[in-house]
Design a protein around this motif. Structure first.
Motif, short mmCIF file in Angstrom:
data_model
loop_
_atom_site.label_atom_id
_atom_site.label_comp_id
_atom_site.label_asym_id
_atom_site.label_seq_id
_atom_site.Cartn_x
_atom_site.Cartn_y
_atom_site.Cartn_z
N VAL A 4 139.77 33.51 73.81
CA VAL A 4 138.76 34.51 74.20
C VAL A 4 138.13 35.12 72.96
O VAL A 4 136.91 35.27 72.88
CB VAL A 4 139.38 35.59 75.10
CG1 VAL A 4 138.44 36.76 75.27
CG2 VAL A 4 139.75 35.00 76.45
N ILE A 5 138.95 35.45 71.98
CA ILE A 5 138.44 36.03 70.74
C ILE A 5 137.49 35.06 70.05
O ILE A 5 136.40 35.44 69.60
CB ILE A 5 139.60 36.42 69.79
CG1 ILE A 5 140.37 37.60 70.38
CG2 ILE A 5 139.09 36.75 68.40
CD1 ILE A 5 141.67 37.90 69.67
N SER A 6 137.87 33.79 69.99
CA SER A 6 137.02 32.77 69.39
C SER A 6 135.69 32.64 70.13
O SER A 6 134.62 32.56 69.51
CB SER A 6 137.75 31.43 69.37
OG SER A 6 136.93 30.43 68.83
N ASP A 7 135.76 32.64 71.45
CA ASP A 7 134.53 32.55 72.25
C ASP A 7 133.63 33.76 72.00
O ASP A 7 132.41 33.62 71.87
CB ASP A 7 134.85 32.46 73.74
CG ASP A 7 135.46 31.13 74.14
OD1 ASP A 7 135.37 30.18 73.33
OD2 ASP A 7 136.02 31.05 75.24
N LEU A 8 134.23 34.95 71.94
CA LEU A 8 133.45 36.16 71.69
C LEU A 8 132.81 36.13 70.30
O LEU A 8 131.66 36.54 70.13
CB LEU A 8 134.31 37.40 71.86
CG LEU A 8 134.76 37.69 73.30
CD1 LEU A 8 135.73 38.86 73.31
CD2 LEU A 8 133.57 37.97 74.19
N GLU A 9 133.55 35.65 69.31
CA GLU A 9 132.99 35.55 67.96
C GLU A 9 131.81 34.60 67.94
O GLU A 9 130.79 34.87 67.29
CB GLU A 9 134.07 35.10 66.98
CG GLU A 9 135.09 36.17 66.66
CD GLU A 9 136.24 35.67 65.81
OE1 GLU A 9 136.46 34.43 65.75
OE2 GLU A 9 136.91 36.51 65.20
N THR A 10 131.93 33.48 68.66
CA THR A 10 130.83 32.52 68.73
C THR A 10 129.61 33.15 69.40
O THR A 10 128.48 32.98 68.94
CB THR A 10 131.28 31.26 69.51
OG1 THR A 10 132.39 30.68 68.84
CG2 THR A 10 130.16 30.25 69.61
N LYS A 11 129.84 33.88 70.49
CA LYS A 11 128.73 34.54 71.18
C LYS A 11 128.07 35.58 70.28
O LYS A 11 126.84 35.73 70.28
CB LYS A 11 129.23 35.19 72.47
CG LYS A 11 129.54 34.18 73.55
CD LYS A 11 130.04 34.84 74.81
CE LYS A 11 130.38 33.79 75.86
NZ LYS A 11 130.87 34.37 77.09
N ILE A 12 128.87 36.30 69.52
CA ILE A 12 128.31 37.30 68.60
C ILE A 12 127.46 36.61 67.53
O ILE A 12 126.35 37.06 67.22
CB ILE A 12 129.43 38.14 67.95
CG1 ILE A 12 130.02 39.09 68.98
CG2 ILE A 12 128.91 38.92 66.74
CD1 ILE A 12 131.27 39.81 68.51
N GLU A 13 127.97 35.51 66.97
CA GLU A 13 127.20 34.77 65.96
C GLU A 13 125.89 34.27 66.55
O GLU A 13 124.84 34.35 65.89
CB GLU A 13 128.04 33.61 65.43
CG GLU A 13 129.19 34.04 64.54
CD GLU A 13 130.11 32.88 64.19
OE1 GLU A 13 129.81 31.71 64.54
OE2 GLU A 13 131.15 33.16 63.57
N ASN A 14 125.94 33.75 67.77
CA ASN A 14 124.72 33.25 68.42
C ASN A 14 123.73 34.40 68.68
O ASN A 14 122.52 34.23 68.49
CB ASN A 14 125.06 32.55 69.73
CG ASN A 14 125.77 31.24 69.50
OD1 ASN A 14 125.76 30.68 68.41
ND2 ASN A 14 126.43 30.75 70.53
N ALA A 15 124.25 35.54 69.08
CA ALA A 15 123.38 36.69 69.33
C ALA A 15 122.73 37.16 68.03
O ALA A 15 121.54 37.48 68.01
CB ALA A 15 124.18 37.84 69.96
N HIS A 16 123.49 37.17 66.94
CA HIS A 16 122.93 37.56 65.65
C HIS A 16 121.86 36.57 65.20
O HIS A 16 120.81 36.98 64.69
CB HIS A 16 124.02 37.67 64.59
CG HIS A 16 124.83 38.92 64.67
ND1 HIS A 16 124.35 40.16 64.34
CD2 HIS A 16 126.11 39.11 65.06
CE1 HIS A 16 125.28 41.06 64.52
NE2 HIS A 16 126.37 40.46 64.97
N ALA A 17 122.12 35.28 65.39
CA ALA A 17 121.13 34.26 65.01
C ALA A 17 119.86 34.42 65.83
O ALA A 17 118.75 34.35 65.28
CB ALA A 17 121.73 32.87 65.18
#
Length: 112
Positions: A69-82
């Motif tokens: 879940v943490i990994s998925d959230l980090e990926t979503k955050i990175e995508n949102a920032h991009a």
């Protein structure tokens, strides 16, 4: 991310505390119960650890699920920032284009 790491630390420590419940002192047991009453995340993690132990399931599966879940959230955050950076660049380009048009129109008005 810090919250996630803290949650994992709490999970590991509470899992160990639940497994070693027989060797806990009364003060430690009261501290765990106090944590469950005063901290929503602490209570949630303690309840999950206790449930896992009561069901005979390994805590490792729970930890792996939390890490996923943490990994998925980090990926979503990175995508949102991009996406935000891309949209910000598009916005800035449009602002420059419109500013140039306004300046050109102002010059044309001044020339006539």
């Amino acid at each position: 991310m810090k919250v996630a790491v803290l949650c994992l630390i709490v999970l590991f420590s509470t899992a160990q505390a639940v497994q070693l419940h027989k060797s806990l002192t009364n003060a430690q047991i009261r501290r765990i119960e106090n944590l469950k009453k005063t901290n929503t995340w602490g209570a949630t993690l303690m309840n999950l650890a206790e449930l896992h132990l009561a069901a005979g399931g390994p805590i490792d599966g729970l930890v792996a699920a939390i890490e996923e879940v943490i990994s998925d959230l980090e990926t979503k955050i990175e995508n949102a920032h991009a996406a935000f950076d891309k949209r910000t660049n598009e916005h800035n380009q449009e602002v420059r284009r419109l500013t140039d048009l306004i300046n050109e129109a102002s010059r044309n008005i001044a020339d006539t």
